[in-house]
Design an enzyme around this catalytic site. Structure first.
Site, short mmCIF file in Angstrom:
data_model
loop_
_atom_site.label_atom_id
_atom_site.label_comp_id
_atom_site.label_asym_id
_atom_site.label_seq_id
_atom_site.Cartn_x
_atom_site.Cartn_y
_atom_site.Cartn_z
N LYS A 80 0.85 -1.19 0.00
CA LYS A 80 0.00 0.00 0.00
C LYS A 80 0.89 1.25 0.00
O LYS A 80 1.90 1.29 0.70
CB LYS A 80 -0.88 -0.01 1.25
N SER A 155 -9.72 1.85 2.73
CA SER A 155 -8.82 2.55 1.83
C SER A 155 -7.78 1.69 1.13
O SER A 155 -7.18 2.13 0.14
CB SER A 155 -8.11 3.65 2.61
N SER A 179 -9.83 -0.41 6.96
CA SER A 179 -9.24 -0.29 5.63
C SER A 179 -8.55 -1.52 5.06
O SER A 179 -8.20 -1.53 3.88
CB SER A 179 -8.24 0.86 5.61
#
Ligand code: GLN
Length: 488
Positions: A80, A155, A179
């Site tokens: 990420k 996210s 997330s």
């Protein structure tokens, strides 16, 4: 053999036995990136072909005639883009860090690198991890591999979509209010948020420091156990990381749930929940009974205040953490400004997106003199009650089973104009962060619109072994994990 389809465990096996080389693995995933990535847009910065192949040749050369591999060697793992990678751009999905190249590795990256993992790319996210759909990225949304008209969750939507679309073998994400788990549910993969303090946050760009935690997104539960083992453990660079031994999570995996007490919180089956989600979760609970788990209803009475508390605490911490982006030391700086103050203001105005600005304003307000006790103070008190709810529940049960999200993935654009609706997607995941406990999400169904549904299994602090055991037993007894998106 389609190498890109294999999970971490199986790909490791092939590589260790010498049936495939690092170059063959890199080439297979590189092809996949070329053909599939343009439809999904899971990555902000995919690793360049030359870099991937040079890395793989290096590994193969090193092993020639002397095969002593390390567990993650040659394994293409996606990261990420809010986790710092030395020499590789780390944007946090924000204009303000568009060209930021960290001079150091996050601790989790240093641990992967010590095993010579293959960085296949940096994945898309909502700006600074604020969001539930990946639509808040400054670089455009990621699409759900099951249906490109739908969101992949957020996210960590890029990481979840990359795993689901076979654009990597496994991925790391971060979870502040859901997330990792919510996108895992939306994309039909396994997402694990460890206990707060289990994994070092050093080098994770801070959103809400008392809630943030790095975790794994994988194709199955076994892979989560493998990857967690590598990234977990005490780190002198993060004083909140726990000084506890890291167990061998693979050894905890069993085919049944004999002797396990499972709690089902009545507050998590509210009106407004999609009937297909409820049905899938209820069926999963029945399956657990067959696996010899003892199931009982429990109560987590403070649940209804979790969203309100979170959306005060998280923005408050964010407003303080994001104060550092002032255009002075790093990141984007507005030009043509007159004087220092105007430079700060323009930099932040032009560099941050709407949701980030909203959070900074909410947080600054909640922390300001005169309002502090009424908002931030009250939210902290509620947080303590939520934590106590879990402590009480865990006196009688080993794990708690709940839905992950009230609905399957929604359509792109459906909630972008209504932040409150977007926040409500987090209703089942947020209390876990407020309490600091671990949770794992596994696929438990597919809706009539052919979108995955995820089951959340929550555990006591530092008992990742138990939630992984329950998740594994459930996964082995059902075939949801083997259902994959059709991406030809
Ligand atoms: N969706 C939540 C938020 O917008 C959670 C985000 C996260 O876990 N990073 O804050």
């Amino acid at each position: 053999m389609s190498l890109h389809r294999l999970g971490l465990f199986d790909l490791q096996n092939e590589f260790t036995r010498g049936t495939v080389s690092a170059t063959e693995i890199a080439t297979a995933f590189q092809k996949r990136l070329t053909f599939v990535e343009p439809k999904i847009k899971a990555y902000i910065t995919p690793t360049k072909k030359e870099t991937l192949l040079a890395y793989a040749e290096g590994v193969d050369r090193q092993l020639r005639g002397w095969r002593k591999t390390m567990p993650l060697m040659a394994m293409p793992i996606a990261i990420k883009d809010n986790i710092c990678t030395e020499g590789v751009k780390t944007t946090c999905g924000s204009r303000i860090l568009e060209n930021f190249v960290p001079p150091y590795d996050a601790t989790v990256i240093a641990r992967l690198r010590a095993q010579q993992y293959c960085l296949i790319g940096k994945t898309n996210l909502d700006e600074f991890a604020m969001g539930s759909s990946t639509e808040n990225s400054a670089f455009g949304p990621t699409r759900n591999p099951w249906n490109p008209a739908y969101i992949p969750g957020g996210s960590s939507g890029g990481s979840a979509a990359a795993v689901a679309a076979d654009l990597c073998v496994a991925a790391l994400g971060s979870d502040t209010g859901g997330s990792i788990r919510q996108p895992a549910a939306c994309c039909g993969v396994v997402g694990l948020k460890p206990t707060y303090g289990r994994v070092s946050r050093y080098g994770l760009v801070a959103f809400a420091s008392s809630l943030d935690q790095i975790g794994t997104i994988t194709k199955d539960v076994r892979d989560a156990a493998i990857l967690l083992k590598v990234i977990a453990g005490r780190d002198p660079l993060d004083s909140t990381s726990a000084d506890l031994e890291v167990p061998d999570y693979m050894k905890a995996l069993k085919e049944n749930m004999r002797g396990m007490k499972v709690g089902v919180p009545k507050e998590f089956f509210t009106e407004g929940m999609d009937p297909e989600v409820e049905e899938a979760v209820r069926a999963a609970i029945e399956e657990m009974k067959k696996l010899k788990a003892e199931v009982q209803e429990i109560s987590l009475p403070t649940t209804q205040y979790a969203i309100a508390a979170y959306y005060l605490i998280a923005p408050s911490e964010a407003s303080s953490n994001l104060a550092r982006y002032d255009g002075v030391r790093y990141g984007f700086r507005a030009t043509k400004e007159k004087g220092l103050l105007e430079m700060y203001m323009r930099t932040r105005q032009e560099g941050f997106g709407a949701e980030v600005k909203r959070r900074i304003m909410l947080g600054t307000y909640a922390l300001s003199a005169g309002y502090y006790e009424a908002y931030y103070g009250k939210a902290q008190a509620v947080r303590t009650l939520i934590k106590r709810d879990f402590e009480d529940a865990f006196k009688t049960v080993d794990v708690i089973v709940t839905p992950t999200m009230p609905t399957p993935a929604f359509k792109l654009g459906e909630k972008t104009h209504d932040p409150l609706q977007m926040y409500l997607s987090d209703i089942f995941t947020i209390s876990v962060n407020l309490a600091g406990v671990p949770a794992v999400v596994v696929p438990c169904g597919v809706s009539s619109k052919k979108l995955p549904i995820g089951l959340q299994i929550i555990g006591r602090p530092f008992e990742e072994e138990k939630i992984l055991r329950a998740a594994y037993a459930y996964e082995q007894a059902t075939n949801w994990q083997r259902k994959r998106p059709n991406l030809t």
